[in-house]
Design an enzyme around this catalytic site. Structure first.
Site, PDB file in Angstrom:
ATOM      1  N   ASP A 136      -2.546  10.518  -1.534  1.00 35.15           N
ATOM      2  CA  ASP A 136      -1.198  10.009  -2.388  1.00 35.15           C
ATOM      3  C   ASP A 136      -1.360   9.761  -3.723  1.00 35.15           C
ATOM      4  O   ASP A 136      -2.358   9.457  -4.056  1.00 35.15           O
ATOM      5  CB  ASP A 136      -0.443   8.594  -1.740  1.00 35.15           C
ATOM      6  CG  ASP A 136      -1.384   7.495  -1.877  1.00 35.15           C
ATOM      7  OD1 ASP A 136      -2.584   7.752  -1.409  1.00 35.15           O
ATOM      8  OD2 ASP A 136      -1.108   6.537  -2.037  1.00 35.15           O
ATOM      9  N   GLU A 137      -0.276  10.023  -4.530  1.00 35.62           N
ATOM     10  CA  GLU A 137      -0.344   9.714  -5.949  1.00 35.62           C
ATOM     11  C   GLU A 137      -1.422  10.000  -6.780  1.00 35.62           C
ATOM     12  O   GLU A 137      -1.756   9.492  -7.567  1.00 35.62           O
ATOM     13  CB  GLU A 137      -0.088   8.341  -5.974  1.00 35.62           C
ATOM     14  CG  GLU A 137       1.393   7.909  -5.336  1.00 35.62           C
ATOM     15  CD  GLU A 137       1.590   6.325  -5.429  1.00 35.62           C
ATOM     16  OE1 GLU A 137       2.845   6.043  -5.710  1.00 35.62           O
ATOM     17  OE2 GLU A 137       0.597   5.865  -5.388  1.00 35.62           O
TER      18      GLU A 137
HETATM   19  C1  NGO Z   1       3.084   3.776  -2.170  1.00 38.95           C
HETATM   20  C2  NGO Z   1       1.753   3.899  -2.971  1.00 38.95           C
HETATM   21  C3  NGO Z   1       0.864   2.677  -2.757  1.00 38.95           C
HETATM   22  C4  NGO Z   1       1.737   1.400  -3.073  1.00 38.95           C
HETATM   23  C5  NGO Z   1       2.897   1.172  -2.173  1.00 38.95           C
HETATM   24  C6  NGO Z   1       3.727   0.098  -2.524  1.00 38.95           C
HETATM   25  C7  NGO Z   1       1.701   4.868  -1.188  1.00 38.95           C
HETATM   26  C8  NGO Z   1       1.802   6.226   0.169  1.00 38.95           C
HETATM   27  N1  NGO Z   1       1.299   4.866  -2.231  1.00 38.95           N
HETATM   28  O1  NGO Z   1       3.132   4.321  -1.071  1.00 38.95           O
HETATM   29  O2  NGO Z   1      -0.219   2.822  -3.812  1.00 38.95           O
HETATM   30  O3  NGO Z   1       0.654   0.405  -2.720  1.00 38.95           O
HETATM   31  O4  NGO Z   1       3.666   2.355  -2.633  1.00 38.95           O
HETATM   32  O5  NGO Z   1       4.903   0.072  -1.941  1.00 38.95           O
END
Ligand code: NGO
Length: 514
Positions: free
Chosen positions: A327-328
């Site tokens: 993710d991200e």
């Molecule tokens: C997102 C992020 C996380 C955060 C979270 C907080 C995902 C999959 N990546 O979810 O790093 O902690 O939100 O709600």
């Protein structure tokens, strides 16, 4: 002769009597079961468990003794009564009896039949897991705390039950704030009570690396040394992790370990300079920003490192999955990201495990049997489905346990909105995302991210009372679920939470019983 109290007097006396003695219910359908079972047939009597009652289990079924002993321990915990556990090769006439059958085609692999007669409680299932769920149903019939003088009574009847989805889970982020072995065990117990079968552990992130990797010791020495806010952090030794895996297994729960990459990797990048493109170790990070870190995707050492980590992790993991995060990765170029995910997936397969990743991994080529975890991006998820992946439903706006209940409850975040208890309950995984149907979905998972959560009291406040709702979404078919009916059942669990010492959010939308 005319009664000197008259009719009204007798009526008052009867009402007084009913009010004073705790009449056990003989109507099994009055019990507030969560998740709601498939069918309940009421037979209108009651069964009493006595000190002399024996819990029998069918001889030579592997794992069944553990389930029988679990029931004995729970009865002891709630009532103080110590019941004997014995194996047998014939159906007993009285007591409690566990059996595993092959022939009942209507019971699905995780299904069970709980038959409470006047003398015998028989729990049968196709698997040991099914028997364990029968135990959880049984335990919901009696109060969490019994006094020594209280009889342990069960209304009679037959419950036949099986889950909607095979994957019913929650995630605990032990990276942003660390939770020790005892705390994770407590979390596992919460899941077990509601027939959940998956604990996803988010073991690494920018703020902390939490699992010992013997071939790369600085990951935990350095990367595990802190957490959000600058506290001391922590990590699990491989022995401790194995203890958690076993504790979960005894409760029919599979642990899915996640190593998040190529982003969310600052703790590893701080531990080993060579994992950075510029060869310079990063500073440890104790804030809560996301999306600023990345492994160096064009260095071979990166893949050697990942091979070692996954090899050691797979050896600690009896379950079928390893979660690779994904993710991200905002500072990884798109092509580098795709190249990276394409290279990492075969490593997971090489060590005999299946891949799970957050929905972004659908941008890569997906290996056979890959699963994408939908959290935010519909397009990623439908792309994943088109590429043949299966889906875990964790929509942030409905299923994130770290979202605040409303603007007045301070713990948690609200980037995906507020999630009051009803909002968390009233959705159907099979219809939420156009293009993603029941056939594509293996189940539901509610993640608890721990940026704002520092101890178990805070964990409990965000988890309860939402967790039982996610358990029910995973277990009970959508046509059998209705918020107005569910909230009445949930209300009755408030006493249970209190008796367990759980710090739960007393939502005004639930008519809690005094
Ligand atoms: C997102 C992020 C996380 C955060 C979270 C907080 C995902 C999959 N990546 O979810 O790093 O902690 O939100 O709600």
């Amino acid at each position: 002769m005319k009664n000197k109290f008259g009719f009204a007097g007798i009526l008052a006396l009867v009402i007084f009597q009913i009010g004073c003695t705790q009449q056990p219910s003989t109507d099994l359908s009055e019990t507030a079961f969560i998740p709601k079972p498939v069918s309940i047939d009421v037979t209108g009597n009651s069964f009493e468990l006595k000190e002399s009652s024996v819990i029998y289990y069918e001889e030579s079924v592997e794992g069944l003794q553990t389930v029988a002993e679990y029931l004995a321990l729970e009865i002891k915990r709630t009532s103080g009564v110590n019941l004997k556990v014995e194996s047998t090769n014939a159906t007993p006439k009285k007591g409690v009896y566990f059996t595993v059958v092959n022939e009942d085609s209507k019971l699905d692999t995780e299904g069970y039949e709980l038959n409470i007669g006047k003398k015998l409680i028989a729990i049968k299932a196709k698997t040991v897991a099914g028997c364990f769920y029968g135990v959880q149903t049984l335990l919901q019939i009696i109060p969490e705390k019994l006094h020594a003088e209280d009889p342990i009574e069960f209304a009679t009847g037959i419950i036949r039950d099986f889950p909607e989805f095979g994957y019913r889970g929650a995630m605990l982020d032990v990276s942003r704030h660390f939770f020790n072995v005892e705390e994770v065990k407590q979390f596992i117990d919460f899941l077990a009570m509601y027939k959940m079968n998956i604990l996803h552990l988010h073991l690494s992130d920018d703020q902390g690396w939490r699992i010992e990797i013997k071939s790369w010791p600085k990951l935990t020495e350095i990367g595990g040394s802190t957490e959000v806010g600058g506290g001391t952090g922590g990590f699990y030794t491989q022995e401790q992790y194995t203890e958690l895996v076993k504790y979960a297994q005894e409760r029919q729960i599979t642990i899915i370990p996640e190593i998040d990459m190529p982003g969310h990797t600052n703790a590893a990048l701080a531990s080993y300079a060579e994992l950075n493109c510029d060869g310079k170790a990063r500073e440890l990070y104790t804030g809560t920003e996301v999306g600023f870190s990345t492994f160096c995707t064009d260095k071979e050492i990166t893949y050697q490192f990942i091979d070692d980590v996954i090899r050691e992790l797979a050896a600690l993991t009896p379950g079928p999955y390893i979660h690779i995060g994904g993710d991200e990765s905002h500072v990884t170029a798109h092509d580098d990201y795709v190249y990276f995910v394409n290279r990492v997936q075969p490593i997971v397969l090489k060590y005999g495990k299946k891949v799970i990743g957050w929905d972004e991994i659908a941008n890569a080529e997906l290996v056979d049997d890959a699963t994408v975890q939908f959290w935010a991006d519909v397009e990623n998820t439908t792309t994943g489905v088109e590429k043949g992946a299966r889906v875990i439903m964790s929509p942030a706006a409905r299923a994130y346990l770290d979202m605040q209940y409303d603007s007045t409850t301070h713990l948690g975040l609200h980037w995906a909105g507020y999630i009051e208890v009803d909002h968390g309950y009233t959705w159907n995984p099979a219809t939420l995302v156009p293009g993603v149907t029941k056939e594509n979905i293996i189940g539901v998972e509610a993640p608890l991210w721990s940026e704002t959560v520092t101890n178990m009291d805070e964990v409990e406040f965000l988890v309860f009372p939402r967790l039982p709702g996610y358990a029910e979404i995973g277990w009970t078919a959508p046509e059998k679920r209705d918020w107005n009916e569910y909230k009445m059942r949930l209300a009755k669990h408030g006493k249970r939470f209190e008796d367990l010492g759980i710090n739960f959010y007393k939502s005004k939308r639930v008519p809690w019983e005094e």
